[in-house]
Scaffold this active site. Sequence first.
Site, PDB file in Angstrom:
ATOM      1  N   SER A  27       0.838  -1.199   0.000  1.00 56.60           N
ATOM      2  CA  SER A  27       0.000   0.000   0.000  1.00 56.60           C
ATOM      3  C   SER A  27       0.874   1.250   0.000  1.00 56.60           C
ATOM      4  O   SER A  27       1.641   1.486   0.941  1.00 56.60           O
ATOM      5  CB  SER A  27      -0.897   0.014   1.235  1.00 56.60           C
TER       6      SER A  27
ATOM      7  N   HIS B 121      -1.396  -1.364  -4.138  1.00 60.10           N
ATOM      8  CA  HIS B 121      -2.634  -0.984  -3.436  1.00 60.10           C
ATOM      9  C   HIS B 121      -2.654   0.531  -3.234  1.00 60.10           C
ATOM     10  O   HIS B 121      -1.720   1.112  -2.676  1.00 60.10           O
ATOM     11  CB  HIS B 121      -2.666  -1.710  -2.094  1.00 60.10           C
TER      12      HIS B 121
ATOM     13  N   ASP C 187      -4.809   3.624  -1.661  1.00 57.68           N
ATOM     14  CA  ASP C 187      -5.871   3.959  -0.713  1.00 57.68           C
ATOM     15  C   ASP C 187      -6.389   5.365  -0.970  1.00 57.68           C
ATOM     16  O   ASP C 187      -5.661   6.345  -0.844  1.00 57.68           O
ATOM     17  CB  ASP C 187      -5.320   3.890   0.725  1.00 57.68           C
TER      18      ASP C 187
ATOM     19  N   MET D  66      -9.039   8.193   0.231  1.00 53.08           N
ATOM     20  CA  MET D  66      -9.850   8.571   1.404  1.00 53.08           C
ATOM     21  C   MET D  66     -10.415   9.972   1.214  1.00 53.08           C
ATOM     22  O   MET D  66      -9.715  10.857   0.729  1.00 53.08           O
ATOM     23  CB  MET D  66      -8.965   8.566   2.659  1.00 53.08           C
TER      24      MET D  66
ATOM     25  N   HIS E 120      -8.501   1.097  -3.578  1.00 58.96           N
ATOM     26  CA  HIS E 120      -9.370   0.867  -2.425  1.00 58.96           C
ATOM     27  C   HIS E 120     -10.042   2.195  -2.073  1.00 58.96           C
ATOM     28  O   HIS E 120      -9.403   3.094  -1.525  1.00 58.96           O
ATOM     29  CB  HIS E 120      -8.500   0.342  -1.259  1.00 58.96           C
TER      30      HIS E 120
ATOM     31  N   MET F  21     -12.137   4.445   0.033  1.00 56.53           N
ATOM     32  CA  MET F  21     -12.758   4.699   1.337  1.00 56.53           C
ATOM     33  C   MET F  21     -13.457   6.045   1.231  1.00 56.53           C
ATOM     34  O   MET F  21     -13.056   7.047   1.831  1.00 56.53           O
ATOM     35  CB  MET F  21     -11.680   4.674   2.433  1.00 56.53           C
TER      36      MET F  21
ATOM     37  N   MET G 226     -11.405  -5.672   6.042  1.00 60.82           N
ATOM     38  CA  MET G 226     -10.543  -4.737   6.788  1.00 60.82           C
ATOM     39  C   MET G 226     -10.163  -5.373   8.127  1.00 60.82           C
ATOM     40  O   MET G 226     -11.026  -5.839   8.877  1.00 60.82           O
ATOM     41  CB  MET G 226     -11.273  -3.420   7.065  1.00 60.82           C
TER      42      MET G 226
ATOM     43  N   PHE H  56      -6.108   4.883   8.362  1.00 58.82           N
ATOM     44  CA  PHE H  56      -4.691   5.150   8.642  1.00 58.82           C
ATOM     45  C   PHE H  56      -3.857   3.889   8.449  1.00 58.82           C
ATOM     46  O   PHE H  56      -4.348   2.782   8.705  1.00 58.82           O
ATOM     47  CB  PHE H  56      -4.517   5.627  10.094  1.00 58.82           C
ATOM     48  N   GLY H  57      -2.600   4.111   8.051  1.00 58.56           N
ATOM     49  CA  GLY H  57      -1.650   3.010   8.040  1.00 58.56           C
ATOM     50  C   GLY H  57      -1.063   2.848   9.443  1.00 58.56           C
ATOM     51  O   GLY H  57      -1.268   3.690  10.320  1.00 58.56           O
ATOM     52  N   GLY H  58      -0.364   1.756   9.629  1.00 51.25           N
ATOM     53  CA  GLY H  58       0.399   1.568  10.864  1.00 51.25           C
ATOM     54  C   GLY H  58      -0.404   1.211  12.100  1.00 51.25           C
ATOM     55  O   GLY H  58       0.085   1.346  13.219  1.00 51.25           O
TER      56      GLY H  58
ATOM     57  N   ASP I 296      -6.635  -6.432   4.694  1.00 50.22           N
ATOM     58  CA  ASP I 296      -5.965  -5.130   4.667  1.00 50.22           C
ATOM     59  C   ASP I 296      -5.915  -4.520   6.068  1.00 50.22           C
ATOM     60  O   ASP I 296      -6.960  -4.238   6.667  1.00 50.22           O
ATOM     61  CB  ASP I 296      -6.757  -4.209   3.724  1.00 50.22           C
ATOM     62  N   GLY I 297      -4.690  -4.298   6.557  1.00 50.07           N
ATOM     63  CA  GLY I 297      -4.510  -3.550   7.794  1.00 50.07           C
ATOM     64  C   GLY I 297      -3.746  -4.307   8.857  1.00 50.07           C
ATOM     65  O   GLY I 297      -4.145  -5.403   9.276  1.00 50.07           O
ATOM     66  N   GLY I 298      -2.612  -3.744   9.232  1.00 50.63           N
ATOM     67  CA  GLY I 298      -1.864  -4.293  10.364  1.00 50.63           C
ATOM     68  C   GLY I 298      -1.158  -5.609  10.094  1.00 50.63           C
ATOM     69  O   GLY I 298      -0.818  -6.334  11.033  1.00 50.63           O
TER      70      GLY I 298
ATOM     71  N   SER J 291       2.750  -0.160   6.040  1.00 47.76           N
ATOM     72  CA  SER J 291       3.906   0.260   6.849  1.00 47.76           C
ATOM     73  C   SER J 291       4.948  -0.841   6.971  1.00 47.76           C
ATOM     74  O   SER J 291       6.149  -0.556   6.991  1.00 47.76           O
ATOM     75  CB  SER J 291       3.438   0.726   8.230  1.00 47.76           C
TER      76      SER J 291
HETATM   77  C1  DX5 Z   1      -6.095   1.642   5.899  1.00 45.79           C
HETATM   78  C2  DX5 Z   1      -5.744   1.304   4.491  1.00 45.79           C
HETATM   79  C3  DX5 Z   1      -4.651   0.311   4.387  1.00 45.79           C
HETATM   80  C4  DX5 Z   1      -3.337   0.772   4.964  1.00 45.79           C
HETATM   81  C5  DX5 Z   1      -2.625  -0.427   5.464  1.00 45.79           C
HETATM   82  O1  DX5 Z   1      -7.257   2.383   5.919  1.00 45.79           O
HETATM   83  O2  DX5 Z   1      -6.846   0.767   3.792  1.00 45.79           O
HETATM   84  O3  DX5 Z   1      -4.474  -0.151   3.052  1.00 45.79           O
HETATM   85  O4  DX5 Z   1      -2.538   1.429   4.029  1.00 45.79           O
HETATM   86  O5  DX5 Z   1      -1.492  -0.020   6.145  1.00 45.79           O
HETATM   87  P1  DX5 Z   1      -0.784  -0.945   7.223  1.00 45.79           P
HETATM   88  O6  DX5 Z   1      -0.313  -2.177   6.514  1.00 45.79           O
HETATM   89  O7  DX5 Z   1       0.314  -0.097   7.731  1.00 45.79           O
HETATM   90  O8  DX5 Z   1      -1.819  -1.269   8.270  1.00 45.79           O
HETATM   91 ZN    ZN Z   2      -6.416  -0.218   1.827  1.00 45.09          ZN
END
Ligand code: DX5
Ligand code: ZN
Length: 220
Positions: free
Chosen positions: A7, A32, A34, A36, A65, A67, A136, A142-144, A174-176, A197
């Site tokens: 991402s 990927h 994102d 938003m 993606h 959002m 999700m 947010f990332g991370g 997707d996520g974490g 991240s």
């Molecule tokens: C969060 C995004 C994810 C994000 C994932 O809303 O949809 O795609 O970039 O980032 P990490 O892998 O750091 O959780």
């Molecule tokens: Zn995403």
Amino acid sequence: MVKIAPSILSADLWKLGEEIRKVERGGAHLLHVDVMDGHFVPNISIGFPVIESIKGKTKLPLDVHLMIERPESYVERFVEAGADIVTFHIEATYHPNRVIQILRKYEVKVGVSLNPTTPLDSLHYVLEDVDIVLVMSVNPGFGGQKFISFVLDKIRDLKRLIDSRSLKVEIEVDGGINLLNVRSVVEAGADIIVAGSSIFKADNPEERVKEFLRVVDSLT
Ligand code: DX5
Ligand code: ZN
């Protein structure tokens, strides 16, 4: 084969081109992206101009993606901008079937995404008409963030649901996700792993993609 989708939300956008080359060399399968809108999620990221700039410069399919609220108003523009996969959130529209109908006019894959607590029941009437379900594993925006562990059960249930209907729908998570938990995510049933991240904040993103591939390839 499980696919890896880095991402770019966590990439250094000052040198986005170089960042993309790193994950290409590492063997990533998708990129990927994102998007938003500051309404559906409490953050604003990137949109059409960035997708248009990437398109044609990388061989990686663009996994967009969304959002954003009311995706039906924008999905065609994302296709025109260069998306290869367009994923919208089921919570973000009153008319999921209309979004799918619009996207089916084009040669793109269609994905539907669910927030962590959105039940699988909401897929009942859309599952046959999509290519991908994006689950999700953090609250989007947010990332991370930290992986929400109850989502593993949800992935298993979704896998059973897809198999019980003999569908070819892919499960994207997707996520974490990091090197420590990716194994459990794949074992639960994921076909596509998004990682932001853990790839782009690594000292060596190219090597990190390879590490992800070594883990997932050893499982399949
Ligand atoms: C969060 C995004 C994810 C994000 C994932 O809303 O949809 O795609 O970039 O980032 P990490 O892998 O750091 O959780
Ligand atoms: Zn995403």
